[in-house]
Scaffold this active site. Sequence first.
Site, short mmCIF file in Angstrom:
data_model
loop_
_atom_site.label_atom_id
_atom_site.label_comp_id
_atom_site.label_asym_id
_atom_site.label_seq_id
_atom_site.Cartn_x
_atom_site.Cartn_y
_atom_site.Cartn_z
CG HIS A 150 6.94 1.86 -4.76
ND1 HIS A 150 6.30 3.06 -5.01
CD2 HIS A 150 6.87 1.16 -5.92
CE1 HIS A 150 5.86 3.07 -6.25
NE2 HIS A 150 6.20 1.93 -6.83
CG HIS B 75 3.48 2.40 -1.80
ND1 HIS B 75 4.00 2.46 -3.08
CD2 HIS B 75 2.72 1.27 -1.78
CE1 HIS B 75 3.59 1.42 -3.78
NE2 HIS B 75 2.80 0.69 -3.02
CD GLU C 23 0.74 5.10 -1.14
OE1 GLU C 23 1.51 5.77 -0.41
OE2 GLU C 23 0.86 5.01 -2.37
#
Length: 260
Positions: free
Chosen positions: A151, A41, A104
């Site tokens: 994602h 992500h 992330e």
Amino acid sequence: MRLLCLALLLTLLAGCASGPRIDSRYTSVGQNSRVQYIILHYTSTDLSRSLRLLTEEEVSSHYLIGATPPTIYRLVDENRRAWHAGDSQWQGRTWLNSTSIGIELINQGYYEGPAGRYWQPYAPAQIDALIELLKDIMQRHQLPLGSILGHSDVAPQRKVDPGPLFPWKRLADAGLLPWPDTRAVAQQQALFSQSLPTVAWFQQQLARQGYLVPEHGELDEATRNVLAAFQMKYRQARYDGEPDAETAALLLVLNQQIQN
């Protein structure tokens, strides 16, 4: 007497807290990691706000990687479920929080400007740190090629991260990702330029990749979104969601490589 009773009570409580006695001398060979995928992500914001959102709000991820410096933060232990994927599906598995590790990366994603959408590039050192982390996770969980996803792969109707500037080819060059052979793609593209497959064919090939895609033979918005997600990964120069000869060649070659 009071001291004796207190000592007895503490002994009983300690016994309760320790749980049942378990014999761990035997180990089954029929097992593997609960982790099946790694999902990448971008945060859409800076480091301080990302840390706040990922530690104080309901959304979370196992790891967060800064940009400058590319510090790797562990926010959730790998044996616990992080809340990063949401409504997601890949290869028939749904709600992938339970079977994935979320990573992330600090990156603004995109913003709309006068000339259209502007995407933020990724810092090379950040990708170096990511590759090192991915190799470690892949080795520890014995994950096969094809386990690293965006994602946008698992939720193509609502997500576009990590975006068209994420360097998937660098991951492939590091041995972490299957990549379609350039010569084979060129040969297939020449053939498909003469006769483009049907929309149903594209949908079937995307489903073989693992995408959740309609299979009704119509080029609807949902199908275009899935095509764009695939193109954003393997043909980043153009990700318009159109079923063209180059996309057909990429799909066919990649599926053949995976099958072999």
